[in-house]
Design a protein around this motif. Sequence first.
Motif, short mmCIF file in Angstrom:
data_model
loop_
_atom_site.label_atom_id
_atom_site.label_comp_id
_atom_site.label_asym_id
_atom_site.label_seq_id
_atom_site.Cartn_x
_atom_site.Cartn_y
_atom_site.Cartn_z
N SER A 204 -6.68 0.57 -7.61
CA SER A 204 -5.08 0.19 -6.82
C SER A 204 -5.17 0.59 -5.43
N ARG B 143 -2.41 1.18 -2.39
CA ARG B 143 -0.78 1.27 -2.15
C ARG B 143 -0.43 2.07 -0.78
N GLU B 144 0.60 1.78 -0.46
CA GLU B 144 0.98 2.13 0.79
C GLU B 144 0.29 1.95 2.11
N ALA C 119 0.47 -1.83 -0.18
CA ALA C 119 -0.31 -2.37 -1.46
C ALA C 119 -1.36 -3.41 -0.80
#
Length: 174
Positions: free
Chosen positions: A54, A56-57, A59
């Motif tokens: 994953s 993210r920040e 995404a």
Amino acid sequence: SPGTPIAEVCIAALRVRDITKLTSNYFGKFLELHRDGLLHPSIETVAARTGRMSIREPALQTLPRGDKPDAKLVRLSIIPRNTDELLLSSDYEQIELRIIAAMSRDPGLIDAFARADSGEGADFFTEAMRATYSDPELTKKDPRRTLIKTLFYASSYGAGVSKMAKTAGVPEEE
């Protein structure tokens, strides 16, 4: 009808909606999250419910893709820091399951990927969903496709029925 003032207003309204979405979902997030003009996403190697990576920040795995101008605009807004560096993007397109098919020599999986890649049928997960539910009319937008996808990956990583049901958010009986 096309070309009328009402049609032109509708087209303009839809374009404003698209631009607003790009701004709030992507460009606004990039501005909010940058440090010194650079994005520093968090990469979590096994954070997704399926056990996959994953990012993210922001995404980055959710960036729009395809040949549409909006998708290209968003993707082209992410550039390497230096002119002598290169930014690569790839979509492994079910790489784990393709490796499983190759290593297991499972003729059903191998054939399913060959049909999907040839364009003969729909993508792998849509075809699997159609077979599971005995309905050749199902489309990629059907929410059961996500369920099928989750179950394929969960079972590939050794989940039992209980874990697969929990991961997919469905009762064990289903």
